[in-house]
Design a protein around this motif. Structure first.
Motif, PDB file in Angstrom:
ATOM      1  N   UNK A 276       0.831  -1.203   0.000  1.00  0.00           N
ATOM      2  CA  UNK A 276       0.000   0.000   0.000  1.00  0.00           C
ATOM      3  C   UNK A 276       0.865   1.252   0.000  1.00  0.00           C
ATOM      4  N   UNK A 277       0.240   2.356  -0.326  1.00  0.00           N
ATOM      5  CA  UNK A 277       0.875   3.663  -0.205  1.00  0.00           C
ATOM      6  C   UNK A 277       0.398   4.252   1.110  1.00  0.00           C
ATOM      7  N   UNK A 278       1.264   4.326   2.097  1.00  0.00           N
ATOM      8  CA  UNK A 278       0.932   4.920   3.384  1.00  0.00           C
ATOM      9  C   UNK A 278       0.542   3.915   4.450  1.00  0.00           C
ATOM     10  N   UNK A 279       0.738   4.339   5.695  1.00  0.00           N
ATOM     11  CA  UNK A 279       0.463   3.473   6.842  1.00  0.00           C
ATOM     12  C   UNK A 279      -1.025   3.219   7.078  1.00  0.00           C
ATOM     13  N   UNK A 280      -1.905   4.220   7.006  1.00  0.00           N
ATOM     14  CA  UNK A 280      -3.319   3.941   7.273  1.00  0.00           C
ATOM     15  C   UNK A 280      -3.903   2.848   6.378  1.00  0.00           C
ATOM     16  N   UNK A 281      -3.505   2.833   5.124  1.00  0.00           N
ATOM     17  CA  UNK A 281      -4.036   1.820   4.205  1.00  0.00           C
ATOM     18  C   UNK A 281      -3.534   0.424   4.556  1.00  0.00           C
ATOM     19  N   UNK A 282      -2.279   0.282   4.952  1.00  0.00           N
ATOM     20  CA  UNK A 282      -1.760  -1.051   5.298  1.00  0.00           C
ATOM     21  C   UNK A 282      -2.369  -1.516   6.618  1.00  0.00           C
ATOM     22  N   UNK A 283      -2.616  -0.603   7.538  1.00  0.00           N
ATOM     23  CA  UNK A 283      -3.256  -0.980   8.790  1.00  0.00           C
ATOM     24  C   UNK A 283      -4.683  -1.456   8.534  1.00  0.00           C
ATOM     25  N   UNK A 284      -5.423  -0.733   7.712  1.00  0.00           N
ATOM     26  CA  UNK A 284      -6.788  -1.138   7.368  1.00  0.00           C
ATOM     27  C   UNK A 284      -6.788  -2.483   6.644  1.00  0.00           C
ATOM     28  N   UNK A 285      -5.836  -2.678   5.734  1.00  0.00           N
ATOM     29  CA  UNK A 285      -5.749  -3.942   4.992  1.00  0.00           C
ATOM     30  C   UNK A 285      -5.434  -5.104   5.927  1.00  0.00           C
ATOM     31  N   UNK A 286      -4.453  -4.935   6.815  1.00  0.00           N
ATOM     32  CA  UNK A 286      -4.073  -6.001   7.741  1.00  0.00           C
ATOM     33  C   UNK A 286      -5.236  -6.366   8.664  1.00  0.00           C
ATOM     34  N   UNK A 287      -5.920  -5.359   9.172  1.00  0.00           N
ATOM     35  CA  UNK A 287      -7.060  -5.593  10.047  1.00  0.00           C
ATOM     36  C   UNK A 287      -8.149  -6.372   9.325  1.00  0.00           C
ATOM     37  N   UNK A 288      -8.473  -5.963   8.116  1.00  0.00           N
ATOM     38  CA  UNK A 288      -9.511  -6.646   7.339  1.00  0.00           C
ATOM     39  C   UNK A 288      -9.100  -8.073   6.998  1.00  0.00           C
TER      40      UNK A 288
END
Length: 104
Positions: free
Chosen positions: A10-22
């Motif tokens: 992902x581009x950026x931390x918020x997107x990778x955090x949301x992806x990992x959580x999902x």
């Protein structure tokens, strides 16, 4: 049964955090790697049975792209049954940190 690996960048931390959580909420997978790729690109890798990894990656892509603070999924990839030599070189194996969360 073979363990697949799925990776989302992902581009950026918020997107990778949301992806990992999902990913971990959508399927029976274990996060085995998380890290910085380059220039604010982030990676998360999960392991599990192939069908579970496919479901997790789909959920991670949707969550990463729908993250409200910006950021997007750049790319993703699934390897259904990585050979042992790939597992021994790349950081996709279960570690002491990830082993307690391993889903059989």
């Amino acid at each position: 049964m073979p363990m697949a690996v799925g990776v989302i960048e992902t581009q950026g931390f918020p997107a990778v955090l949301a992806a990992a959580d999902a990913m971990v909420k959508a399927a029976a997978v274990t996060i085995v790697y998380y890290g910085l790729a380059e220039s604010a690109r982030m990676l998360v890798a999960v392991r599990g049975h192939t069908a579970e990894v496919e479901r997790a990656v789909e959920a991670g892509i949707e969550a990463g792209n729908n993250q409200s603070n910006g950021g997007t999924v750049i790319t993703h990839y699934i390897v259904p049954n990585p050979p042992e030599n790939v597992e021994s070189i790349l950081p996709i194996h279960f570690t002491q940190k990830s082993e307690p969360f391993r889903i059989m």
